[in-house]
Design a protein around this motif. Structure first.
Motif, PDB file in Angstrom:
ATOM      1  N   GLY A  67       0.817  -1.210   0.000  1.00 12.65           N
ATOM      2  CA  GLY A  67       0.000   0.000   0.000  1.00 12.65           C
ATOM      3  C   GLY A  67       0.850   1.260   0.000  1.00 12.65           C
ATOM      4  N   TRP A  68       1.891   1.260   0.834  1.00 19.19           N
ATOM      5  CA  TRP A  68       2.782   2.423   0.911  1.00 19.19           C
ATOM      6  C   TRP A  68       3.515   2.634  -0.414  1.00 19.19           C
ATOM      7  N   GLY A 114      -3.058   6.524  10.632  1.00 24.23           N
ATOM      8  CA  GLY A 114      -3.982   6.198   9.556  1.00 24.23           C
ATOM      9  C   GLY A 114      -4.720   4.904   9.805  1.00 24.23           C
ATOM     10  N   VAL A 115      -4.706   4.058   8.774  1.00 28.70           N
ATOM     11  CA  VAL A 115      -5.489   2.825   8.821  1.00 28.70           C
ATOM     12  C   VAL A 115      -4.957   1.866   9.879  1.00 28.70           C
ATOM     13  N   TRP A 116      -3.636   1.910  10.177  1.00 24.13           N
ATOM     14  CA  TRP A 116      -3.089   1.003  11.179  1.00 24.13           C
ATOM     15  C   TRP A 116      -3.654   1.292  12.562  1.00 24.13           C
ATOM     16  N   THR A 117      -3.861   2.563  12.854  1.00 23.30           N
ATOM     17  CA  THR A 117      -4.474   2.901  14.143  1.00 23.30           C
ATOM     18  C   THR A 117      -5.878   2.325  14.238  1.00 23.30           C
ATOM     19  N   ALA A 135       2.603   1.574  -3.414  1.00 22.03           N
ATOM     20  CA  ALA A 135       1.656   1.952  -4.463  1.00 22.03           C
ATOM     21  C   ALA A 135       1.245   3.411  -4.357  1.00 22.03           C
ATOM     22  N   ASP A 136       1.181   3.938  -3.132  1.00 21.95           N
ATOM     23  CA  ASP A 136       0.855   5.357  -2.962  1.00 21.95           C
ATOM     24  C   ASP A 136       2.020   6.252  -3.375  1.00 21.95           C
ATOM     25  N   ARG A 137       3.255   5.771  -3.208  1.00 19.02           N
ATOM     26  CA  ARG A 137       4.414   6.575  -3.575  1.00 19.02           C
ATOM     27  C   ARG A 137       4.728   6.485  -5.066  1.00 19.02           C
ATOM     28  N   LEU A 138       4.781   5.275  -5.588  1.00 18.22           N
ATOM     29  CA  LEU A 138       5.186   5.080  -6.983  1.00 18.22           C
ATOM     30  C   LEU A 138       4.016   5.119  -7.956  1.00 18.22           C
ATOM     31  N   GLY A 139       2.830   4.847  -7.461  1.00 18.73           N
ATOM     32  CA  GLY A 139       1.682   4.675  -8.351  1.00 18.73           C
ATOM     33  C   GLY A 139       1.405   3.201  -8.570  1.00 18.73           C
ATOM     34  N   ARG A 140       0.161   2.898  -8.914  1.00 19.30           N
ATOM     35  CA  ARG A 140      -0.223   1.494  -9.094  1.00 19.30           C
ATOM     36  C   ARG A 140       0.524   0.862 -10.267  1.00 19.30           C
ATOM     37  N   ARG A 141       0.621   1.595 -11.353  1.00 19.71           N
ATOM     38  CA  ARG A 141       1.242   1.055 -12.567  1.00 19.71           C
ATOM     39  C   ARG A 141       2.712   0.719 -12.330  1.00 19.71           C
ATOM     40  N   ARG A 142       3.461   1.626 -11.723  1.00 19.16           N
ATOM     41  CA  ARG A 142       4.874   1.366 -11.477  1.00 19.16           C
ATOM     42  C   ARG A 142       5.075   0.248 -10.463  1.00 19.16           C
ATOM     43  N   ALA A 184       1.978  -7.955  -6.363  1.00 14.21           N
ATOM     44  CA  ALA A 184       0.929  -8.176  -7.356  1.00 14.21           C
ATOM     45  C   ALA A 184      -0.390  -8.567  -6.709  1.00 14.21           C
ATOM     46  N   ARG A 185      -0.304  -9.392  -5.656  1.00 16.54           N
ATOM     47  CA  ARG A 185      -1.527  -9.892  -5.018  1.00 16.54           C
ATOM     48  C   ARG A 185      -2.321  -8.773  -4.361  1.00 16.54           C
ATOM     49  N   VAL A 186      -1.618  -7.728  -3.872  1.00 16.21           N
ATOM     50  CA  VAL A 186      -2.301  -6.625  -3.216  1.00 16.21           C
ATOM     51  C   VAL A 186      -2.718  -5.547  -4.210  1.00 16.21           C
ATOM     52  N   VAL A 187      -1.809  -5.174  -5.100  1.00 19.23           N
ATOM     53  CA  VAL A 187      -2.035  -3.997  -5.945  1.00 19.23           C
ATOM     54  C   VAL A 187      -2.968  -4.299  -7.110  1.00 19.23           C
ATOM     55  N   ALA A 188      -2.869  -5.478  -7.707  1.00 22.88           N
ATOM     56  CA  ALA A 188      -3.690  -5.773  -8.884  1.00 22.88           C
ATOM     57  C   ALA A 188      -5.190  -5.667  -8.625  1.00 22.88           C
ATOM     58  N   PRO A 189      -5.725  -6.196  -7.502  1.00 23.18           N
ATOM     59  CA  PRO A 189      -7.175  -6.079  -7.300  1.00 23.18           C
ATOM     60  C   PRO A 189      -7.650  -4.645  -7.168  1.00 23.18           C
ATOM     61  N   PHE A 190      -6.911  -3.795  -6.388  1.00 22.89           N
ATOM     62  CA  PHE A 190      -7.461  -2.454  -6.245  1.00 22.89           C
ATOM     63  C   PHE A 190      -7.105  -1.560  -7.437  1.00 22.89           C
TER      64      PHE A 190
END
Length: 343
Positions: free
Chosen positions: A38-39, A221-224, A41-48, A87-93
């Protein structure tokens, strides 16, 4: 690993324990990239991030095919696991964020479907190369894992970035351009963009509120929310984590991994025949995943879960009983030592 492990034992000289650790380590190694996905994907983008996952998968498959020692194979397994976790995390969202509401559910579920299609293809690959010499066959099986990432590398040139990520970066014009390409009408694209902007604004406001409630030091954030959940979130976590835990604890994945050994334990003579039987199981599994996908909106998730749970309970109990009879001499022609090891 399912078919290759039969030949790796002979060629590399791995013990049963080393094969088990090598096979099961992926679930542990994946935690590294799953927790970071998640971290990243937020920094690099989903595609990268998907490009990064693809690079790890390709490098890991190649390293596995070239490995000649146990430490080298473990290192290669770690590299592969990093790519699999991302891939398992980023591909679905990514699928969810790029697709319109009308097809979001189907497109999001495609990841799970094609994971199982990939498993079936790996079984077929194992069967196709089972006749090669032991020192070559398992290496070719792993080397075949390089081919799918090549197609992904070609396809990524045509993949747009997630409009949500673009909106998070304030690139609303680029986000709208992507939404126009993935919506039925420009009006629908504008509506989706407005919804994304609102969601991004709500998330930012929630973060600011959490930071303020923690003295400006950041609320995590979400961890809290996960570590100190509200009663409603606690109920959701209990259901979600409990369900996933017992699905894995049922041992279905372990049975799939050791299918060839199970078949050999109950009297299948050759490695090729055992791997061929595994192909049949993979085909049945893939077919029933498609059946489940078509029935889930008609009969409901809960009923399907209850029915599949009952099926798993009956079949795993039957398998355990069969192997116990085999170990005790109830099945002729079976090596008791190997069956006892499986049990």
């Amino acid at each position: 690993m399912s078919g290759a492990q039969l030949f790796m034992r002979e060629d590399v000289g791995l013990s049963d324990g080393e094969v088990e650790v090598l096979a099961g380590s992926m679930n542990v190694f994946m935690l590294t990239s799953i927790l970071a996905a998640g971290w990243v994907a937020d920094r690099l983008g989903r595609r990268r991030t998907l490009v990064l996952a693809n690079a790890f998968l390709m490098a890991g498959a190649l390293a596995m095919s070239l490995g000649s020692t146990y430490p080298a194979l473990m290192a290669a397994r770690f590299v592969t696991s990093l790519g699999a976790g991302f891939a398992r995390v980023v591909a679905p969202f990514y699928n969810a964020e790029i697709s319109p509401a009308s097809s979001r559910g189907v497109l999001s579920s495609l990841v799970d479907i094609f994971i199982n299609v990939g498993m079936l293809l790996s079984y077929v690959s194992n069967y196709a190369f089972a006749g090669l010499p032991a020192h070559l066959g398992w290496r070719v099986m792993f080397a075949m894992g390089v081919i799918p990432p090549v197609f992904i590398a070609a396809g990524v040139f045509f993949m747009p970035e997630s409009p949500r990520w673009l909106a998070m970066r304030g690139r609303h014009g680029d986000a709208r351009a992507v939404l126009v390409r993935t919506s039925d009408t420009p009006a629908e694209a504008d509506l989706r963009l407005a919804e994304i902007k609102q969601a991004v604004a709500d998330a930012a406001a929630a973060q600011q509120q959490q930071a303020a409630s923690h003295g400006g030091g950041g609320g995590g954030g979400v961890w809290t929310e996960l570590l100190r959940p509200s009663p409603s979130v606690r109920r959701i976590l209990t259901c979600a984590i409990g369900l996933q835990f017992f699905v894995q604890a049922s041992g279905v994945d372990a049975i799939l991994l050791y299918n060839p050994l199970v078949f050999k334990a109950v009297g299948v003579a050759s490695d090729s025949a055992a791997i061929g039987a595994t192909v049949a199981i993979g085909a049945v599994k893939t077919c029933f995943i498609l059946v489940g996908m078509f029935l889930t909106d008609r009969v409901g998730r809960r009923l399907l879960l209850l029915a599949s749970t009952a099926g798993v309970a009956v079949t795993t109990a039957s398998l355990a009983l069969t192997l116990r009879l085999a170990a005790g001499g109830g099945v002729p022609g079976v090596g008791a030592g190997r069956t006892q090891h499986l049990l």
